[in-house]
Design an enzyme around this catalytic site. Structure first.
Site, PDB file in Angstrom:
ATOM      1  N   LYS A 157      39.930 -15.452 -70.628  1.00  0.00           N
ATOM      2  CA  LYS A 157      41.311 -15.754 -71.034  1.00  0.00           C
ATOM      3  C   LYS A 157      41.772 -14.795 -72.124  1.00  0.00           C
ATOM      4  O   LYS A 157      40.970 -14.360 -72.938  1.00  0.00           O
ATOM      5  CB  LYS A 157      41.394 -17.184 -71.598  1.00  0.00           C
ATOM      6  CG  LYS A 157      41.119 -18.284 -70.600  1.00  0.00           C
ATOM      7  CD  LYS A 157      41.290 -19.659 -71.241  1.00  0.00           C
ATOM      8  CE  LYS A 157      41.232 -20.758 -70.191  1.00  0.00           C
ATOM      9  NZ  LYS A 157      41.396 -22.109 -70.806  1.00  0.00           N
ATOM     10  N   GLY A 163      49.619 -20.494 -71.077  1.00  0.00           N
ATOM     11  CA  GLY A 163      50.426 -20.649 -69.879  1.00  0.00           C
ATOM     12  C   GLY A 163      49.783 -20.028 -68.660  1.00  0.00           C
ATOM     13  O   GLY A 163      50.442 -19.850 -67.644  1.00  0.00           O
ATOM     14  N   GLY A 164      48.486 -19.677 -68.770  1.00  0.00           N
ATOM     15  CA  GLY A 164      47.734 -19.254 -67.591  1.00  0.00           C
ATOM     16  C   GLY A 164      47.823 -17.784 -67.252  1.00  0.00           C
ATOM     17  O   GLY A 164      47.190 -17.333 -66.302  1.00  0.00           O
ATOM     18  N   HIS A 207      45.100 -32.010 -66.015  1.00  0.00           N
ATOM     19  CA  HIS A 207      45.712 -31.544 -67.261  1.00  0.00           C
ATOM     20  C   HIS A 207      46.305 -32.774 -67.952  1.00  0.00           C
ATOM     21  O   HIS A 207      47.267 -33.353 -67.463  1.00  0.00           O
ATOM     22  CB  HIS A 207      46.802 -30.509 -66.950  1.00  0.00           C
ATOM     23  CG  HIS A 207      47.614 -30.095 -68.144  1.00  0.00           C
ATOM     24  ND1 HIS A 207      47.705 -28.807 -68.571  1.00  0.00           N
ATOM     25  CD2 HIS A 207      48.370 -30.814 -68.991  1.00  0.00           C
ATOM     26  CE1 HIS A 207      48.487 -28.754 -69.640  1.00  0.00           C
ATOM     27  NE2 HIS A 207      48.903 -29.962 -69.911  1.00  0.00           N
ATOM     28  N   GLU A 286      44.706 -25.863 -75.454  1.00  0.00           N
ATOM     29  CA  GLU A 286      45.759 -25.250 -76.274  1.00  0.00           C
ATOM     30  C   GLU A 286      46.510 -26.344 -77.020  1.00  0.00           C
ATOM     31  O   GLU A 286      46.417 -27.510 -76.660  1.00  0.00           O
ATOM     32  CB  GLU A 286      46.791 -24.519 -75.381  1.00  0.00           C
ATOM     33  CG  GLU A 286      46.245 -23.283 -74.699  1.00  0.00           C
ATOM     34  CD  GLU A 286      47.215 -22.661 -73.705  1.00  0.00           C
ATOM     35  OE1 GLU A 286      48.427 -22.945 -73.778  1.00  0.00           O
ATOM     36  OE2 GLU A 286      46.744 -21.881 -72.864  1.00  0.00           O
ATOM     37  N   ASN A 288      50.596 -27.118 -78.312  1.00  0.00           N
ATOM     38  CA  ASN A 288      52.006 -26.723 -78.368  1.00  0.00           C
ATOM     39  C   ASN A 288      52.623 -27.315 -79.629  1.00  0.00           C
ATOM     40  O   ASN A 288      52.510 -28.511 -79.871  1.00  0.00           O
ATOM     41  CB  ASN A 288      52.757 -27.224 -77.139  1.00  0.00           C
ATOM     42  CG  ASN A 288      52.143 -26.667 -75.870  1.00  0.00           C
ATOM     43  OD1 ASN A 288      51.797 -25.489 -75.805  1.00  0.00           O
ATOM     44  ND2 ASN A 288      51.959 -27.506 -74.881  1.00  0.00           N
ATOM     45  N   ARG A 290      55.761 -27.619 -80.459  1.00  0.00           N
ATOM     46  CA  ARG A 290      57.190 -27.872 -80.252  1.00  0.00           C
ATOM     47  C   ARG A 290      57.380 -29.225 -79.550  1.00  0.00           C
ATOM     48  O   ARG A 290      56.425 -29.833 -79.091  1.00  0.00           O
ATOM     49  CB  ARG A 290      57.755 -26.787 -79.347  1.00  0.00           C
ATOM     50  CG  ARG A 290      57.064 -26.797 -77.987  1.00  0.00           C
ATOM     51  CD  ARG A 290      57.736 -25.937 -76.940  1.00  0.00           C
ATOM     52  NE  ARG A 290      57.186 -26.170 -75.613  1.00  0.00           N
ATOM     53  CZ  ARG A 290      56.036 -25.741 -75.159  1.00  0.00           C
ATOM     54  NH1 ARG A 290      55.260 -25.044 -75.936  1.00  0.00           N
ATOM     55  NH2 ARG A 290      55.621 -26.014 -73.943  1.00  0.00           N
ATOM     56  N   VAL A 293      59.328 -30.427 -72.772  1.00  0.00           N
ATOM     57  CA  VAL A 293      60.257 -30.850 -71.714  1.00  0.00           C
ATOM     58  C   VAL A 293      59.999 -32.308 -71.335  1.00  0.00           C
ATOM     59  O   VAL A 293      60.930 -33.101 -71.178  1.00  0.00           O
ATOM     60  CB  VAL A 293      60.092 -29.946 -70.463  1.00  0.00           C
ATOM     61  CG1 VAL A 293      60.959 -30.453 -69.309  1.00  0.00           C
ATOM     62  CG2 VAL A 293      60.416 -28.494 -70.780  1.00  0.00           C
TER      63      VAL A 293
END
Ligand code: MV4
Length: 446
Positions: A157, A163-164, A207, A286, A288, A290, A293
């Protein structure tokens, strides 16, 4: 509390933030590109400022224009929404340096989590379970011995990825060095950073992400998880809370680990800690920093207004809740409605001729479109989110089928016809899916 908030975003998330501000008695400033002069978020806010031409780099990503818009409107805070500048540490720093509050975590925490090697090191140090792998960056000279230690298959990675993008699965040692160099070259050209790291490759995980909420006074709590396994090319398609794979004990166990870790880190604001989940074990991938969505599914089953809490904690107030106030009631599913061909997923901008959102019991629609609105071709294709609640997952799915049938968007192509089929699939009804399920399904003939 802030007197006025500028929203550095567009579309449904800008509307979401305006709604929270209005309930809190906070004035709002919308910003928009020239392509978005007729956008609903502009009409909905108290004031608006045009910040540049259509291309995002000249408008929604234009930091000097955003700061100037704050100064001329006397806004005291900026809400970045998701995407655009929401996880840009430099932006958070610049905003703060202008005596404007960035509604989000510190630039330092954004920076740590933006570097996937640093994020993983930090998560591990804080007691969060991580995927077995290299301790940090992998040099070519050590790659073979590190991979042998992890055991094949391994996954390479990019540290600046996420985001892959730029991942390589390596199944045996004969391919390792060529794949490593391929990964480094791709990372260098995509992110300007060729740092890569290595992990054990998990073949069929789900996930699952944990929502956290923290204030500046040492209070941190979790709001359970969302299952976001149904993705296509690293774009989420359907999200649900709770995860069909977890029971209340597992939820509380991983939630407590994450909340304790965030308290130790001194994290402030909303955040999402992402895991792969396989054979009953969680593995951090990971974080995030923020609002996401899919936050409404969490709001629906907990009754917590995440944007309200996010704005409160950014202004220095305490959380309005403690962990024992958080209960998980029923089930919620979100479908992302994109202006895309439901077969090929190619964007389908254009004018909406007729629009009838679903309604009724247990239905929430977050959208910024209306009949007569022209979807510009410059931005992402999300035009709305359908969020449905039921007391049980079965009731939620039953109501979801009714709501999808009721939803009409004419004049453009949308992903609604895909959902009509998807939510009748036996594996979806059974909650029996992993991160590869959707792409396999889409690859089959129907
Ligand atoms: C993985 C993985 C398998 N094993 N890591 C993709 C996006 C990035 N956030 C992490 N990703 C993955 N990391 C290990 N060690 C598989 C994926 C992955 C994936 C993860 C979540 C949702 C969809 C995915 C689709 C393909 C691969």
């Amino acid at each position: 509390m802030f007197d006025k908030v500028l929203i550095a975003n567009r579309g449904e998330i800008a509307m979401r933030v305006v709604r929270a501000c209005r309930e809190m008695g906070i004035k709002t400033v919308a910003v928009h590109s020239t392509a978005d002069a007729n956008a609903m978020h502009v009409r909905m806010a108290d004031e608006s400022v045009c910040i540049g031409p259509p291309a995002a780099k000249d408008s929604y990503l234009n930091i000097p224009a955003l700061i100037a818009a704050c100064e001329i409107t006397h806004a005291n805070a900026i809400h970045p929404g998701y995407g655009f500048l929401s996880e840009n540490a430099r932006f958070a720093e610049i905003v703060t340096a202008h005596n404007i509050t960035f509604i989000g975590p510190t630039a330092e925490h954004i920076r740590i989590m933006g570097d996937k090697v640093e994020a993983k090191r930090t998560a591990k140090m804080l007691g969060i379970p991580v995927v077995p792998g290299s301790d940090g960056a992998v040099l070519e000279s050590e790659a073979l011995s590190i991979a042998a230690g992890i055991g094949y298959p391994v996954l390479i990675k990019a540290a600046s990825g996420g985001g892959g993008r730029g991942m390589k699965v390596v199944t045996h040692e004969g391919e390792l060095l060529s794949q490593l160099n391929l990964a480094k070259n791709e990372a260098k050209s995509a992110f300007g950073d060729d740092t890569v790291y290595m992990e054990k490759y998990l073949s069929t995980p789900r996930h699952i992400e944990v929502q956290v909420l923290c204030d500046m006074h040492g209070n941190a709590l979790h709001l359970g998880e969302r299952d976001c396994s149904l993705q296509r090319r690293h774009q989420k398609v359907l999200e649900e809370a709770t995860s069909p794979a977890l029971n209340q004990n597992q939820r509380s166990e991983i939630g407590t680990i994450v909340a304790d870790a965030m308290r130790k880190l001194g994290y402030v604001g909303v955040g999402t800690v992402e895991f792969l989940y396989e054979n009953g074990e969680f593995y951090f991938i990971e974080m995030n920093t923020r609002l996401q969505v899919e936050h409404p599914v969490t709001e629906r089953i907990t009754g917590v207004d995440l944007v309200y809490e996010q704005i409160r904690v950014a202004s220095g107030e305490k959380l309005s809740l403690v962990q024992k106030d958080i209960q998980f009631n029923g089930h919620a599913i979100e479908l992302r409605i994109n202006a895309e061909d439901p077969q090929t997923f190619t964007p389908s901008p254009g004018t909406i001729k007729f629009y009838h959102p679903a309604g009724g019991v247990g239905v929430r629609v977050d959208s910024a479109v209306y009949a007569g609105y022209s979807i510009p071709p410059y931005y992402d294709s999300l035009i709305g989110k359908l969020i449905v609640y039921g007391r049980t997952r079965e009731e939620c799915l039953q109501r979801l089928r009714r709501a999808v049938d009721e939803f009409v968007v004419d004049g453009i192509k949308t992903t609604l016809p895909l959902f009509q089929r998807l939510i009748k699939e036996p594996d979806i009804l059974a909650g029996n899916y992993d991160i590869h399920w959707l792409e396999k399904y889409l690859g089959m003939k129907h």
